[in-house]
Design a protein around this motif. Sequence first.
Motif, mmCIF file in Angstrom:
data_model
loop_
_atom_site.group_PDB
_atom_site.id
_atom_site.type_symbol
_atom_site.label_atom_id
_atom_site.label_comp_id
_atom_site.label_asym_id
_atom_site.label_seq_id
_atom_site.Cartn_x
_atom_site.Cartn_y
_atom_site.Cartn_z
ATOM 1 N N LEU A 93 0.834 -1.204 0.000
ATOM 2 C CA LEU A 93 0.000 0.000 0.000
ATOM 3 C C LEU A 93 0.869 1.254 0.000
ATOM 4 O O LEU A 93 0.652 2.171 -0.795
ATOM 5 C CB LEU A 93 -0.930 0.009 1.216
ATOM 6 N N LEU A 94 1.860 1.292 0.874
ATOM 7 C CA LEU A 94 2.714 2.474 0.983
ATOM 8 C C LEU A 94 3.516 2.706 -0.294
ATOM 9 O O LEU A 94 3.683 3.854 -0.729
ATOM 10 C CB LEU A 94 3.625 2.358 2.201
ATOM 11 N N SER A 95 3.982 1.635 -0.914
ATOM 12 C CA SER A 95 4.709 1.764 -2.191
ATOM 13 C C SER A 95 3.793 2.319 -3.274
ATOM 14 O O SER A 95 4.208 3.167 -4.069
ATOM 15 C CB SER A 95 5.270 0.412 -2.625
ATOM 16 N N GLU A 96 2.550 1.848 -3.297
ATOM 17 C CA GLU A 96 1.590 2.355 -4.282
ATOM 18 C C GLU A 96 1.278 3.830 -4.048
ATOM 19 O O GLU A 96 1.139 4.593 -5.006
ATOM 20 C CB GLU A 96 0.317 1.516 -4.247
ATOM 21 N N LEU A 97 1.189 4.242 -2.786
ATOM 22 C CA LEU A 97 0.947 5.649 -2.483
ATOM 23 C C LEU A 97 2.116 6.514 -2.954
ATOM 24 O O LEU A 97 1.907 7.602 -3.504
ATOM 25 C CB LEU A 97 0.707 5.846 -0.986
ATOM 26 N N LEU A 98 3.337 6.023 -2.766
ATOM 27 C CA LEU A 98 4.513 6.753 -3.255
ATOM 28 C C LEU A 98 4.500 6.834 -4.781
ATOM 29 O O LEU A 98 4.826 7.882 -5.350
ATOM 30 C CB LEU A 98 5.800 6.079 -2.775
ATOM 31 N N GLU A 99 4.117 5.751 -5.436
ATOM 32 C CA GLU A 99 4.025 5.753 -6.903
ATOM 33 C C GLU A 99 2.951 6.725 -7.379
ATOM 34 O O GLU A 99 3.163 7.462 -8.346
ATOM 35 C CB GLU A 99 3.725 4.346 -7.418
ATOM 36 N N ASP A 100 1.805 6.727 -6.714
ATOM 37 C CA ASP A 100 0.729 7.661 -7.082
ATOM 38 C C ASP A 100 1.172 9.106 -6.895
ATOM 39 O O ASP A 100 0.882 9.967 -7.729
ATOM 40 C CB ASP A 100 -0.529 7.396 -6.244
ATOM 41 N N ALA A 101 1.874 9.372 -5.798
ATOM 42 C CA ALA A 101 2.372 10.725 -5.540
ATOM 43 C C ALA A 101 3.379 11.131 -6.616
ATOM 44 O O ALA A 101 3.348 12.264 -7.111
ATOM 45 C CB ALA A 101 2.998 10.806 -4.148
ATOM 46 N N ALA A 102 4.248 10.211 -7.001
ATOM 47 C CA ALA A 102 5.227 10.505 -8.052
ATOM 48 C C ALA A 102 4.523 10.778 -9.373
ATOM 49 O O ALA A 102 4.876 11.733 -10.084
ATOM 50 C CB ALA A 102 6.216 9.344 -8.205
ATOM 51 N N ALA A 103 3.515 9.979 -9.696
ATOM 52 C CA ALA A 103 2.775 10.180 -10.949
ATOM 53 C C ALA A 103 2.096 11.546 -10.955
ATOM 54 O O ALA A 103 2.093 12.237 -11.981
ATOM 55 C CB ALA A 103 1.746 9.063 -11.138
ATOM 56 N N PHE A 104 1.533 11.946 -9.815
ATOM 57 C CA PHE A 104 0.898 13.261 -9.740
ATOM 58 C C PHE A 104 1.928 14.365 -9.949
ATOM 59 O O PHE A 104 1.701 15.312 -10.704
ATOM 60 C CB PHE A 104 0.198 13.453 -8.386
ATOM 61 N N ILE A 105 3.070 14.236 -9.291
ATOM 62 C CA ILE A 105 4.122 15.254 -9.412
ATOM 63 C C ILE A 105 4.598 15.369 -10.852
ATOM 64 O O ILE A 105 4.782 16.475 -11.371
ATOM 65 C CB ILE A 105 5.288 14.944 -8.451
ATOM 66 N N LEU A 106 4.781 14.250 -11.517
ATOM 67 C CA LEU A 106 5.228 14.271 -12.916
ATOM 68 C C LEU A 106 4.191 14.946 -13.807
ATOM 69 O O LEU A 106 4.540 15.767 -14.662
ATOM 70 C CB LEU A 106 5.509 12.854 -13.406
ATOM 71 N N ALA A 107 2.928 14.626 -13.601
ATOM 72 C CA ALA A 107 1.873 15.242 -14.412
ATOM 73 C C ALA A 107 1.765 16.739 -14.123
ATOM 74 O O ALA A 107 1.585 17.542 -15.039
ATOM 75 C CB ALA A 107 0.534 14.554 -14.139
ATOM 76 N N TYR A 108 1.885 17.113 -12.873
ATOM 77 C CA TYR A 108 1.748 18.511 -12.469
ATOM 78 C C TYR A 108 2.913 19.364 -12.963
ATOM 79 O O TYR A 108 2.724 20.504 -13.385
ATOM 80 C CB TYR A 108 1.637 18.589 -10.948
ATOM 81 N N THR A 109 4.120 18.800 -12.903
ATOM 82 C CA THR A 109 5.305 19.574 -13.271
ATOM 83 C C THR A 109 5.675 19.445 -14.743
ATOM 84 O O THR A 109 6.448 20.244 -15.251
ATOM 85 C CB THR A 109 6.526 19.165 -12.428
ATOM 86 N N GLY A 110 5.163 18.412 -15.414
ATOM 87 C CA GLY A 110 5.510 18.198 -16.815
ATOM 88 C C GLY A 110 6.892 17.599 -16.995
ATOM 89 O O GLY A 110 7.465 17.656 -18.081
ATOM 90 N N ARG A 111 7.423 17.012 -15.965
ATOM 91 C CA ARG A 111 8.766 16.420 -16.023
ATOM 92 C C ARG A 111 8.682 14.921 -16.261
ATOM 93 O O ARG A 111 7.628 14.313 -16.103
ATOM 94 C CB ARG A 111 9.521 16.709 -14.727
ATOM 95 N N SER A 112 9.826 14.329 -16.608
ATOM 96 C CA SER A 112 9.863 12.889 -16.862
ATOM 97 C C SER A 112 10.376 12.108 -15.659
ATOM 98 O O SER A 112 10.278 10.883 -15.626
ATOM 99 C CB SER A 112 10.728 12.585 -18.090
ATOM 100 N N SER A 113 10.937 12.796 -14.670
ATOM 101 C CA SER A 113 11.357 12.152 -13.430
ATOM 102 C C SER A 113 11.186 13.156 -12.291
ATOM 103 O O SER A 113 11.223 14.362 -12.502
ATOM 104 C CB SER A 113 12.809 11.672 -13.514
ATOM 105 N N VAL A 114 10.998 12.618 -11.095
ATOM 106 C CA VAL A 114 10.807 13.474 -9.922
ATOM 107 C C VAL A 114 12.176 13.983 -9.478
ATOM 108 O O VAL A 114 13.054 13.187 -9.139
ATOM 109 C CB VAL A 114 10.125 12.708 -8.766
ATOM 110 N N PRO A 115 12.378 15.298 -9.480
ATOM 111 C CA PRO A 115 13.655 15.841 -9.015
ATOM 112 C C PRO A 115 13.898 15.482 -7.549
ATOM 113 O O PRO A 115 12.959 15.408 -6.752
ATOM 114 C CB PRO A 115 13.491 17.358 -9.168
#
Length: 99
Positions: free
Chosen positions: A17-39
Amino acid sequence: MLEKLMSRLPDERDETLLSELLEDAAAFILAYTGRSSVPQALENAQLQLAVVYYNRRGMEGESQRSEGGVDRTVDALPRDIAAMLNPFRLAKAVGSCVS
């Protein structure tokens, strides 16, 4: 990063569950920032967003809830996290083609 999230949520031990939450947060950050990886500078924002997602479980699709005389309103993106993400947003150029 999973260990850090587990320390912020000490009562939760479901690593999947916690890994999935981290993945979801990363996906949101990528979509929001327009980047290909989380800085690396946004790893704390990713952790905070994962905690927000954890606390919102069961409220999917809701922006407001009232129970027992208590009203709760949630923002899609908390302001403090948005303030961390905004400087990392990539600008998009929009133009028109002239023939």
